[in-house]
Write a protein that holds these residues in place. Structure first.
Motif, PDB file in Angstrom:
ATOM      1  N   LYS A   1      -3.331   4.596  -3.375  1.00 43.04           N
ATOM      2  CA  LYS A   1      -2.670   4.874  -2.097  1.00 43.04           C
ATOM      3  C   LYS A   1      -1.149   4.799  -2.178  1.00 43.04           C
ATOM      4  O   LYS A   1      -0.502   4.031  -1.461  1.00 43.04           O
ATOM      5  CB  LYS A   1      -3.174   3.918  -1.011  1.00 43.04           C
ATOM      6  CG  LYS A   1      -2.852   4.397   0.402  1.00 43.04           C
ATOM      7  CD  LYS A   1      -3.467   3.501   1.454  1.00 43.04           C
ATOM      8  CE  LYS A   1      -3.131   4.006   2.848  1.00 43.04           C
ATOM      9  NZ  LYS A   1      -3.774   3.220   3.902  1.00 43.04           N
ATOM     10  N   PRO A   2      -0.517   5.615  -3.023  1.00 44.38           N
ATOM     11  CA  PRO A   2       0.958   5.657  -3.050  1.00 44.38           C
ATOM     12  C   PRO A   2       1.490   6.279  -1.757  1.00 44.38           C
ATOM     13  O   PRO A   2       0.859   7.165  -1.180  1.00 44.38           O
ATOM     14  CB  PRO A   2       1.258   6.532  -4.265  1.00 44.38           C
ATOM     15  CG  PRO A   2       0.041   7.400  -4.413  1.00 44.38           C
ATOM     16  CD  PRO A   2      -1.114   6.566  -3.983  1.00 44.38           C
ATOM     17  N   GLN A   3       2.671   5.831  -1.341  1.00 45.47           N
ATOM     18  CA  GLN A   3       3.282   6.320  -0.099  1.00 45.47           C
ATOM     19  C   GLN A   3       4.653   6.949  -0.328  1.00 45.47           C
ATOM     20  O   GLN A   3       5.194   7.585   0.569  1.00 45.47           O
ATOM     21  CB  GLN A   3       3.419   5.161   0.893  1.00 45.47           C
ATOM     22  CG  GLN A   3       2.103   4.520   1.305  1.00 45.47           C
ATOM     23  CD  GLN A   3       1.211   5.464   2.091  1.00 45.47           C
ATOM     24  OE1 GLN A   3       1.630   6.078   3.067  1.00 45.47           O
ATOM     25  NE2 GLN A   3      -0.038   5.605   1.659  1.00 45.47           N
ATOM     26  N   GLU A   4       5.193   6.765  -1.526  1.00 40.93           N
ATOM     27  CA  GLU A   4       6.541   7.240  -1.813  1.00 40.93           C
ATOM     28  C   GLU A   4       6.519   8.320  -2.893  1.00 40.93           C
ATOM     29  O   GLU A   4       5.582   8.401  -3.691  1.00 40.93           O
ATOM     30  CB  GLU A   4       7.433   6.068  -2.243  1.00 40.93           C
ATOM     31  CG  GLU A   4       7.554   4.981  -1.176  1.00 40.93           C
ATOM     32  CD  GLU A   4       8.270   3.745  -1.686  1.00 40.93           C
ATOM     33  OE1 GLU A   4       8.799   3.795  -2.823  1.00 40.93           O
ATOM     34  OE2 GLU A   4       8.290   2.728  -0.964  1.00 40.93           O
ATOM     35  N   LYS A   5       7.557   9.111  -2.919  1.00 43.77           N
ATOM     36  CA  LYS A   5       7.632  10.279  -3.794  1.00 43.77           C
ATOM     37  C   LYS A   5       7.701   9.892  -5.264  1.00 43.77           C
ATOM     38  O   LYS A   5       8.416   8.962  -5.649  1.00 43.77           O
ATOM     39  CB  LYS A   5       8.871  11.101  -3.418  1.00 43.77           C
ATOM     40  CG  LYS A   5       9.027  12.385  -4.204  1.00 43.77           C
ATOM     41  CD  LYS A   5      10.233  13.168  -3.712  1.00 43.77           C
ATOM     42  CE  LYS A   5      10.409  14.480  -4.465  1.00 43.77           C
ATOM     43  NZ  LYS A   5      11.556  15.264  -3.971  1.00 43.77           N
TER      44      LYS A   5
END
Length: 566
Positions: free
Chosen positions: A249-253
């Motif tokens: 669940k990554p949220q950043e680029k």
């Protein structure tokens, strides 16, 4: 007469000689014959290979002893027969069936100690001709080898299933459960797992139960991609030392340099487990005065689409809405304060997910349904890579485009199933196997790399379109609960078993996971028929044989007297 006696003696000596020869040969050659249709008692080759590595006593304590209903007696019998089969191949397997609650005076303290060790009991009802009593059962075993121990669950949790169905499912799972446990405690950890960090992934506390479970078999640690900016070549060299990377669940680029590091890790044989949210929305964001939140696409923010496309799949920025298999949420209703009542409603954006009906993959064989939250649909693309859909939504589901407003009031909706017909069976988890091509093949590299490979070796990865699948809840003291357990509805889903199976499949070199495909057909009794014909059955099975024996005895005595009375 004399000649006949000589022939009889000769036959006896020949028979004795044959028996002696067979026994001598039996010391050199070992073979067991399984005459069952489903080969229930034939151990799989991976199980036999594991047994060969047991060089010292391996002790198994099974806590299935005592007064049980018929279903648990069947589980007890099947467990005993399986362990006897293990012992037949290796005498160092030593097992014992124990009743942990035999001492009534120590019952409470023993139960507490078992619960603290994670050996959760279940309550069963004993039904003896209409008289019902409650008993506590610990469907667990503990295997100990040298100074290592591992607990083995004997009863699978299947939500909504009867005890009989649970036992049948558990019996099919027994060989894998014991073989996997034996493998865990007899082998030194060799495979390494990297939990990727640095791009807003889930906190370790929210994956604690998964990490704890995986740590029993593998070495697992954090790998932060922040170091890529300073020294990408060295970061790639370090990452290549791992066997599996988990991106939860990554949220950043992701920068192009970070993507190249991950890409070359994959091309060089590294396995990956992707848990990706392509839509930004959380259940917590709905608990406000209006009960609404905006769900918006997250694909551009992550910058992973070109990688996924090259590997042969696409996670769409859509939400899966399932009106038939929807897991419940608990919402406050009625008066506020101490009198607040909580009612469970179906939540259409949290599908209850199962494998495809004809799926034979060992990852999903014999598992319970999973709980997804705000899942996205997955498309598979043609590129020569083998794709296997592991999980999908129900036939009565469809995708909702984003951005879209999500409102808690939707729990009162009663959608028409006809609106969803023909739009369901949306892939939510996919296994990809084959030779992956690099996303930077025939492209300018983000950083110079003398070891760059444009095409990889045979490899595999699993992609799941929901990062919350791996997320465990926390109790009131902020301690992690079991993965898959929903404290608000008191339901336990199959998330943990599925994810552990994914890891084992990706890292399994000896084919142990394939034992899960073993099917055992257990004939079961109809309880109602047994109860209705209880007296008749007793007469047939007990009284009738005695009467036949008595009649035979009287007839034999009569004929004997008649013969010798002359």
């Amino acid at each position: 007469m004399i000649q006949s006696r000589k022939n009889n003696i000769k036959k006896l000596l020949v028979t004795i000689l044959i028996v002696i020869i067979i026994n001598v040969l039996g010391n050199f050659y070992f073979k067991r014959f399984d005459l069952t249709n489903d080969q229930r008692y034939s151990l799989a080759p991976p199980s036999l290979k594991i047994l060969e590595n047991v060089q010292e006593p391996l002790y198994v304590d099974v806590f299935l002893e005592g007064e049980f209903p018929g279903e648990f007696k069947r589980l007890q019998t099947e467990t005993r027969q399986l362990l006897e089969e293990f012992k037949a191949y290796n005498r160092d397997i030593i097992f014992e069936f124990v009743n942990p609650l035999e001492e009534e005076s120590e019952r409470d303290s023993i139960m507490q100690s078992f619960v603290e060790r994670g050996l959760t009991p279940i309550s069963v009802t004993l039904d003896d001709k209409g008289k019902q009593t409650q008993e506590v059962v610990f469907p667990w075993a503990i295997a100990t080898y040298k100074n290592k121990s591992v607990k083995i669950p004997l009863l699978k949790n299947l939500m909504g299933a009867s005890t009989q169905d649970k036992v049948v499912s558990s019996v099919q799972h027994l060989e894998y459960a014991f073989a996997n446990a034996f493998n865990t405690i007899t082998h030194e950890k060799s495979k390494k797992i990297a939990v990727i960090k640095g791009n807003g992934e889930l906190h370790d506390l929210l994956m604690a139960d998964f990490i704890k479970q995986v740590r029993e078999q593998y070495m697992i640690g954090t790998f932060t991609l922040d170091s890529v900016a300073n020294n990408p070549t060295q970061s790639l060299a370090y990452l290549k030392k791992y066997d599996l990377a988990i991106i939860a669940k990554p949220q950043e680029k992701f920068t192009d340099q970070e993507k190249q590091v991950l890409d070359q890790f994959i091309i060089n044989g590294g396995k990956t487990l992707w848990l990706i949210d392509q839509v930004s929305i959380e259940m917590d964001s709905l608990y406000n005065e209006t009960g609404t939140a905006l769900a918006f696409p997250n694909d551009a923010n992550l910058n992973l689409n070109d990688m996924f496309f090259k590997y042969g799949f696409r996670i769409n920025p859509t939400l899966v809405k399932d009106v038939v298999l929807a897991t419940p949420i608990a919402l406050a209703t009625g008066a506020q304060g101490s009198a607040t009542q909580y009612t469970q409603f179906p939540w259409f954006y949290a599908p209850f997910v199962y494998p495809p009906e004809k799926s034979k993959n060992p990852i999903t064989s014999n598992i319970d349904g999973l709980k997804f939250d705000f899942a996205n649909g997955i498309d598979t693309l043609k590129n020569g890579i083998k794709k296997t859909v592991l999980l999908q939504s129900s036939p009565f589901s469809k995708v909702i485009g984003t951005p879209v407003e999500v409102n808690l009031n939707m729990v009162s909706e009663r959608p028409e199933q006809s609106e969803y017909t023909g739009k369901g069976d949306i892939p939510l988890a996919v296994l990809l196997e084959g030779n992956f091509n690099s996303v930077y093949q025939n492209r300018v590299l983000p950083f110079a790399d003398n070891t760059f490979e444009p095409k990889g070796r045979d490899n595999k990865m699993i992609v799941i379109s929901d990062g919350d699948v791996i997320k465990n809840q926390l109790d009131k003291n902020f301690q992690p609960l079991e993965l898959g357990y929903d404290k608000w509805t008191n339901k336990l889903y199959g998330n943990k078993e599925f994810l552990i199976n994914c890891v084992n499949y990706l890292l399994d070199d000896n084919g142990l996971i394939n034992i899960r495909n073993k099917e055992v057909n257990l004939p079961v009794l109809d309880k109602q028929k047994v109860f209705d014909n209880y007296t008749k059955t007793q007469i047939i099975t007990i009284v009738l044989p005695l009467l036949l024996l008595l009649a035979f005895g009287l007839l034999f005595t009569f004929l004997r007297k008649r013969k010798y009375a002359r």
